[in-house]
Design a protein around this motif. Sequence first.
Motif: not given
Length: 215
Positions: A93-99, A156-161
């Motif tokens: 969520n941090r990266w979603l909001l930062w984006e 270590d794994h791809v996420t929606i972020a």
Amino acid sequence: MKLYCDPITVNCRKVLAGLDLIGADFEKVHVDYFTGEQRSDEYRKINPNAALPALVDGDFVLWESNAILAYAADKVGNHAVYPADLRARADVNRWLLWEAAHWFPSCYVFLVEHCVKPLLQSVPDLAVIEAQQDNFHKLAGILDQRLGQTRWLAGDHVTIADIAVAAPAHLHPYQKLPLQPYPNLRRWLVEQVEALPCWDRTYVGEGFTTERKAA
């Protein structure tokens, strides 16, 4: 679910690639961005912001691209790309909001000046680009530092972020994003994100085309 979108835009490509990664079933409804169809009275009934994309799931309407990704991942139950663990989810969520708050607006300056304006036979404003340089390099440095510590943004794994943060740079060669000083960011974007099947299947190229040039 119905997704109202134009595949050429940053946030629509983000959601299309993200839904593919998630494994969500949906129907795509095309809304032509460059003709301004998103500003029509009919579409504004779905999204009063007159922005793309928007998701309709029965009687539930959702806009904001990162909210759509989170909703779809939970609906499908794909916790590999949107973790259920409290701290792991908070990190995504941090990266979603930062984006949305920082990275997208910065990358968008380069997109408009180097991609949109030439398409409209207009000249890039070098002063606007120069004014964004310090902010872009600050943000790119944050990403590069993070990606020097982890393979993907949230571990270590791809996420929606990863999909969300890659999207504003999806035309980076044509946006002329100054990525050279950031080896970890370039490795993640070019060698990892761009190698994902979901990214390949949602291809957008120079001139906002979804058609690949013949080899």
